[in-house]
Scaffold this motif. Structure first.
Motif, PDB file in Angstrom:
ATOM      1  N   ALA A   1       0.801  -1.216   0.000  1.00  0.00           N
ATOM      2  CA  ALA A   1       0.000   0.000   0.000  1.00  0.00           C
ATOM      3  C   ALA A   1       0.837   1.270   0.000  1.00  0.00           C
ATOM      4  O   ALA A   1       0.344   2.350   0.239  1.00  0.00           O
ATOM      5  CB  ALA A   1      -0.931   0.015   1.205  1.00  0.00           C
ATOM      6  N   THR A   2       2.168   1.167  -0.268  1.00  0.00           N
ATOM      7  CA  THR A   2       2.982   2.373  -0.361  1.00  0.00           C
ATOM      8  C   THR A   2       3.790   2.342  -1.639  1.00  0.00           C
ATOM      9  O   THR A   2       4.201   1.280  -2.117  1.00  0.00           O
ATOM     10  CB  THR A   2       3.949   2.473   0.825  1.00  0.00           C
TER      11      THR A   2
ATOM     12  N   THR B   1       2.049   7.212   3.231  1.00  0.00           N
ATOM     13  CA  THR B   1       0.888   6.349   3.446  1.00  0.00           C
ATOM     14  C   THR B   1      -0.390   7.151   3.305  1.00  0.00           C
ATOM     15  O   THR B   1      -0.382   8.371   3.427  1.00  0.00           O
ATOM     16  CB  THR B   1       0.944   5.721   4.842  1.00  0.00           C
TER      17      THR B   1
ATOM     18  N   TRP C   1      -4.480  10.026  -0.760  1.00  0.00           N
ATOM     19  CA  TRP C   1      -3.055   9.692  -0.776  1.00  0.00           C
ATOM     20  C   TRP C   1      -2.227  10.964  -0.615  1.00  0.00           C
ATOM     21  O   TRP C   1      -2.588  12.017  -1.135  1.00  0.00           O
ATOM     22  CB  TRP C   1      -2.694   8.996  -2.088  1.00  0.00           C
TER      23      TRP C   1
ATOM     24  N   GLU D   1      -6.623  -3.902  -0.366  1.00  0.00           N
ATOM     25  CA  GLU D   1      -5.457  -3.054  -0.160  1.00  0.00           C
ATOM     26  C   GLU D   1      -5.492  -1.910  -1.160  1.00  0.00           C
ATOM     27  O   GLU D   1      -6.111  -2.013  -2.215  1.00  0.00           O
ATOM     28  CB  GLU D   1      -4.174  -3.863  -0.335  1.00  0.00           C
TER      29      GLU D   1
ATOM     30  N   GLY E   1      -2.939   1.522  -2.899  1.00  0.00           N
ATOM     31  CA  GLY E   1      -1.582   2.039  -3.010  1.00  0.00           C
ATOM     32  C   GLY E   1      -1.417   2.916  -4.234  1.00  0.00           C
ATOM     33  O   GLY E   1      -2.369   3.206  -4.974  1.00  0.00           O
TER      34      GLY E   1
ATOM     35  N   MET F   1       1.117  -4.142  -6.804  1.00  0.00           N
ATOM     36  CA  MET F   1       1.744  -2.956  -7.383  1.00  0.00           C
ATOM     37  C   MET F   1       2.150  -3.217  -8.833  1.00  0.00           C
ATOM     38  O   MET F   1       1.994  -2.365  -9.701  1.00  0.00           O
ATOM     39  CB  MET F   1       2.954  -2.534  -6.553  1.00  0.00           C
TER      40      MET F   1
END
Length: 410
Positions: free
Chosen positions: A4-5, A13, A131, A187, A189, A203
């Motif tokens: 998630a980053t 985050t 974000w 999740e 990101g 990702m």
């Protein structure tokens, strides 16, 4: 690197993480195991056994987003739906009954994942992501999950012949089964084209939607969203596949047709509650269901049943139940066949799996049986012992043992 980053120094985050859909804790172990001893009270019960599992990282929401000088910091971005995952077990198209919940709990336990065990869909997940962008760039913002699919069977109690020729009751894998779909925690990101991410991660899946290397990724743009040709194509493909899968799963195995020519045994039976006077009685009206009734001189053979078109596979009988009073066959109504507690009905006999039943038997010398519908996989039982009480189907059977009946030759 956390899913998630984004890459270090590029994004922080989320300012407000989106709530994940609730997931029940995984069960510790299956309630029954193949080969374990069972009793006659278990003949009308059923438990799941997980045969295969597959875990696929799946992007459910995505958008391409430009961050320019002066627009860094916390932003709330709306994404578009890429893939919809709906929890389903078997022919239902959703999750009904304790069997489905137990099956999905077993999946979660086997994988060490917290998965959804009740009917839900990723379409209920909010499409916005908040974000904190630390640097300008071309980002893919996403939400995703681990999609879990596979196949299951069911464990049923049945007679098994042992090496010395004697019989014992054991949990065996029944002839029914199906497929399931569920998913783990959602999740979210952000990722850029130049970020180095694990190949099998969410990702990486999101990065593949960014059109990296294209003019879209390298051109100068104003801050805000950018359409992604890959994302649009992926969404359309996923939606088409979902529609095709849904239409296939919802169709009955065999449509009812004209009255079938049955080959029935000469033996006539009552299907009785063991040790008690009530037994299965077919209805006079087609709109009514099969009920527990006393056998009297006024029963008009509605309490008489024959086993027709009988086959046997690994000790499990499969048969059509023909009623001597009405001339019709026992069935589960086709309008919504996998409804928990749907009443057992009768209808004109047809070549239809809704009219086929598996019969699990006690050891020789006992007439006790459990009855399971072939199409739905549900076991037949009743809520309470009373005159006029419907016979119904239960996904896991009756755990108090009231789904055990007795074939009494008359």
């Amino acid at each position: 690197m956390a899913t998630a980053t984004a890459a270090a120094g590029l994004a922080a985050t989320p300012a407000a993480a989106a709530p994940a859909a609730p997931a029940a804790p995984a069960v510790a172990q299956q309630a029954a195991q193949p080969g374990q001893t069972c009793t006659a009270a278990d003949l009308g019960k059923r438990h799941p056994v997980i045969k295969t599992t597959e875990v696929s990282p799946t992007i459910t929401h995505f958008t391409g987003w430009y961050v320019t000088e002066g627009t860094t910091g916390s932003q709330t971005v709306s994404t578009s739906t890429q893939t919809t995952i709906s929890v389903a077990v078997g022919v239902n198209g959703n999750v009904q009954g304790s069997f489905a919940v137990e099956a999905l709990g077993s999946v979660g336990a086997s994988l060490g994942l917290s998965v959804q065990v009740n009917y839900t869909s990723t379409s209920t997940v909010s499409d916005s992501i908040t974000w904190n962008f630390l640097q300008p760039g071309y980002y893919g913002l996403y939400k995703g999950t681990k999609k879990v699919t596979g196949t299951y069977g069911s464990l049923n109690c049945n007679r098994v012949q042992q090496g010395d020729g004697s019989y014992a009751l054991k949990w065996v894998e029944g002839p029914d089964g199906g497929s399931y779909t569920t998913y783990s925690t959602i999740e979210e990101g952000a990722v850029r084209c130049e970020d180095d991410v694990p190949a099998t991660s969410l990702m990486a899946k999101a990065q593949s939607l960014l059109d990296c290397g294209s003019a879209t990724a390298t051109a100068q743009h104003a801050a805000g969203p950018v359409p992604s040709a890959k994302a649009t194509a992926a969404r359309h493909t996923a939606e088409s596949a979902a529609k095709a899968t849904g239409s296939a799963e919802s169709a009955p195995a065999t449509a009812p047709g004209a009255r079938a020519a049955l080959t029935c045994g000469t033996d006539v039976y009552k299907i009785a509650v063991p040790g008690k006077p009530l037994s299965w009685g077919a209805p006079v009206l087609a709109s009514d269901g099969v009920r527990l009734r006393p056998s009297t001189i006024f029963s008009a053979n509605l309490d008489r049943w024959r086993l027709c078109n009988v086959t046997e596979n690994n000790g499990v009988l499969e048969a059509t139940l023909w009623n001597g009073g009405s001339g019709w066959c026992a069935t589960i109504a086709q309008q919504n066949p996998s409804t928990e507690r749907a009443a057992l009905m009768t209808a004109a006999c047809a070549e239809d799996d809704l009219q086929r039943f598996y019969i699990y038997r006690d050891v020789p010398g006992s007439g006790k049986i459990g009855v399971q519908n072939k199409y739905t996989g549900y076991m037949i039982g009743h809520d309470r012992y009373a005159d006029g009480e419907f016979l119904r189907q239960y996904s896991s059977g009756r755990q108090d043992g009231t789904g055990t009946y007795e074939l009494v030759k008359v």
